[in-house]
Design a protein around this motif. Structure first.
Motif, PDB file in Angstrom:
ATOM      1  N   CYS A 175     -46.125  -5.872  13.631  1.00  0.00           N
ATOM      2  CA  CYS A 175     -45.763  -4.623  12.961  1.00  0.00           C
ATOM      3  C   CYS A 175     -47.032  -3.773  12.921  1.00  0.00           C
ATOM      4  O   CYS A 175     -48.026  -4.190  12.324  1.00  0.00           O
TER       5      CYS A 175
ATOM      6  N   GLU B  73     -46.224 -10.214   7.114  1.00  0.00           N
ATOM      7  CA  GLU B  73     -46.439  -9.537   8.400  1.00  0.00           C
ATOM      8  C   GLU B  73     -47.914  -9.174   8.600  1.00  0.00           C
ATOM      9  O   GLU B  73     -48.290  -8.628   9.637  1.00  0.00           O
TER      10      GLU B  73
ATOM     11  N   ASN C 143     -35.800  -8.135  11.780  1.00  0.00           N
ATOM     12  CA  ASN C 143     -36.357  -6.954  12.469  1.00  0.00           C
ATOM     13  C   ASN C 143     -36.247  -7.131  13.982  1.00  0.00           C
ATOM     14  O   ASN C 143     -37.234  -7.269  14.698  1.00  0.00           O
TER      15      ASN C 143
ATOM     16  N   CYS D  51     -45.424   3.347   7.091  1.00  0.00           N
ATOM     17  CA  CYS D  51     -44.507   3.141   8.222  1.00  0.00           C
ATOM     18  C   CYS D  51     -43.861   4.502   8.522  1.00  0.00           C
ATOM     19  O   CYS D  51     -42.997   4.956   7.762  1.00  0.00           O
TER      20      CYS D  51
ATOM     21  N   CYS E 270     -37.484   0.493  14.042  1.00  0.00           N
ATOM     22  CA  CYS E 270     -38.620  -0.400  13.806  1.00  0.00           C
ATOM     23  C   CYS E 270     -39.224  -0.726  15.168  1.00  0.00           C
ATOM     24  O   CYS E 270     -38.577  -1.394  15.983  1.00  0.00           O
ATOM     25  N   PRO E 271     -40.459  -0.272  15.443  1.00  0.00           N
ATOM     26  CA  PRO E 271     -41.032  -0.505  16.771  1.00  0.00           C
ATOM     27  C   PRO E 271     -41.189  -1.985  17.113  1.00  0.00           C
ATOM     28  O   PRO E 271     -41.077  -2.377  18.271  1.00  0.00           O
ATOM     29  N   MET E 272     -41.396  -2.817  16.084  1.00  0.00           N
ATOM     30  CA  MET E 272     -41.566  -4.247  16.364  1.00  0.00           C
ATOM     31  C   MET E 272     -40.266  -4.858  16.902  1.00  0.00           C
ATOM     32  O   MET E 272     -40.295  -5.713  17.792  1.00  0.00           O
TER      33      MET E 272
ATOM     34  N   VAL F  52     -34.772   1.503   8.241  1.00  0.00           N
ATOM     35  CA  VAL F  52     -34.848   1.617   9.705  1.00  0.00           C
ATOM     36  C   VAL F  52     -33.597   1.023  10.361  1.00  0.00           C
ATOM     37  O   VAL F  52     -32.788   0.366   9.702  1.00  0.00           O
TER      38      VAL F  52
ATOM     39  N   TYR G 102     -39.493   0.782   1.047  1.00  0.00           N
ATOM     40  CA  TYR G 102     -40.534   1.634   1.662  1.00  0.00           C
ATOM     41  C   TYR G 102     -40.092   3.090   1.785  1.00  0.00           C
ATOM     42  O   TYR G 102     -40.791   3.899   2.396  1.00  0.00           O
TER      43      TYR G 102
HETATM   44 FE1  SF4 Z   1     -40.914  -2.245  11.237  1.00  0.00          FE
HETATM   45 FE2  SF4 Z   1     -43.367  -2.522  10.271  1.00  0.00          FE
HETATM   46 FE3  SF4 Z   1     -41.962  -0.382   9.618  1.00  0.00          FE
HETATM   47 FE4  SF4 Z   1     -41.328  -2.801   8.641  1.00  0.00          FE
HETATM   48  S1  SF4 Z   1     -43.181  -1.612   8.236  1.00  0.00           S
HETATM   49  S2  SF4 Z   1     -39.925  -1.295   9.478  1.00  0.00           S
HETATM   50  S3  SF4 Z   1     -41.807  -4.093  10.404  1.00  0.00           S
HETATM   51  S4  SF4 Z   1     -42.690  -0.953  11.657  1.00  0.00           S
END
Ligand code: SF4
Ligand code: 13P
Length: 304
Positions: free
Chosen positions: A171, A199, A113, A258, A85-87, A60, A25
């Motif tokens: 997520c 996800e 995660n 993201c 990663c907020p999750m 992340v 990503y």
């Molecule tokens: Fe976290 Fe979602 Fe970003 Fe993956 S895409 S790093 S799960 S926030």
């Protein structure tokens, strides 16, 4: 980003015996200078296989931390420590310990995660590439799964003999993807295969042809007879998909971004190579505890 700075990166990598690992990503400018691109599982595996002294990890926080946990003697450098990663941060360890106490017959599976503290109280980790395989490998019928409820539901639907107690995290990037957006693209491109990340919401997974990790999608595209693909995950995966499959067409979900992955830029990677900072530092005892569930997962390998 210019040729002079790219040359600088090459020289610095040589000088410091460094490798750049980057998640699928990452921004195109970062993907272009990476030595290795991958999903969470392949990056963790790669981190254990390199003989470089310095690993610059573009992804992340939990990904860079996993690389450090698996390689405590190496320097793992994360170009922006605010790329979180907020999750992963949705799990409250006090509540998780209580859930464990209330369900003494359950094993705890934590998605990679997660924070190091969550891993330290988990029995085993998993990624989107091996969630079902990991859960099916366990002796207990009852499983506490943290933190992604969409991935948890996906695993539950595929591991029917297990009984999952699922943490309610999501997520934000994947949970935002709507079934209607995918169906609108399918109307315009009826021959396209629909690939989505586990996800995503269950109703999005239901209308897909395949639910796969990001490397699972890459592997699938290479062997598929289809020429067009609707990609239900973070949009930057399409950059790598197109680079490696120039004859095929990819339709991203343009709003699936993201923001944390995007915090790592070319300039920050260059700065990290110049300074060998910021380094991931984790207390040794915590690192030892978190390594156990990560190693157990690595021994299971990919499931897709
Ligand atoms: Fe976290 Fe979602 Fe970003 Fe993956 S895409 S790093 S799960 S926030
Ligand atoms: P992958 O392991 O499939 O690359 O997924 C990582 C992730 O953070 C998905 O949002």
């Amino acid at each position: 980003m210019n040729k002079k700075n790219i040359d600088k990166i090459i020289q610095l990598k040589k000088k410091y015996n460094a490798i750049i690992l980057a998640h699928n990503y990452q921004l195109p400018e970062v993907q272009d200078i990476a030595d290795f691109l991958g999903d969470s599982l392949d990056l963790a595996i790669k981190a254990t296989k390199t003989d470089c002294d310095n690993i610059v990890f573009c992804g992340v926080d939990f990904m860079a931390q996993s690389a450090k946990i698996l390689n405590p003697d190496k320097n793992v450098i994360h170009p922006d420590i605010e790329a979180e990663c907020p999750m992963a941060n949705t799990v409250n360890t006090v509540e998780l310990l209580k859930l464990k106490k209330d369900n003494p017959d359950a094993e705890v599976v934590s998605y990679i995660n997660t924070t190091i503290e969550t891993k330290a109280i988990s029995d085993i980790c998993c990624t989107s590439a091996n969630g079902v395989k990991v859960v099916e490998s366990l002796h207990s019928k009852k499983i506490i799964f943290v933190p992604d409820k969409n991935l948890g539901n996906y695993i539950q639907r595929n591991a029917k003999d297990k009984e999952l107690i699922i943490w309610p995290g999501v997520c934000p990037t994947h949970h935002r993807i709507r079934k209607e957006e995918i169906l609108d693209l399918k109307k315009i491109h009826p021959d396209a295969e629909i690939l989505v990340h586990p996800e995503c919401r269950p109703e999005v997974i239901d209308i897909s042809d395949f639910a796969l990790s990001t490397n699972g999608m890459l592997n699938h595209v290479k062997k598929s007879d289809a020429n067009e693909f609707i990609i239900g995950t973070e949009k930057e995966l399409c950059y790598r998909l197109k680079n490696e499959n120039n004859d095929k067409i990819f339709y991203p979900i343009k709003t699936a971004i993201c923001p944390n992955m995007k915090k790592i830029t070319f300039e920050k990677v260059l700065n990290s190579l110049e300074t060998l900072e910021p380094k991931i530092e984790i207390p040794v005892e915590l690192m030892k505890k978190a390594k156990i569930p990560l190693k157990k997962m690595m021994d299971i390998g990919r499931g897709d």
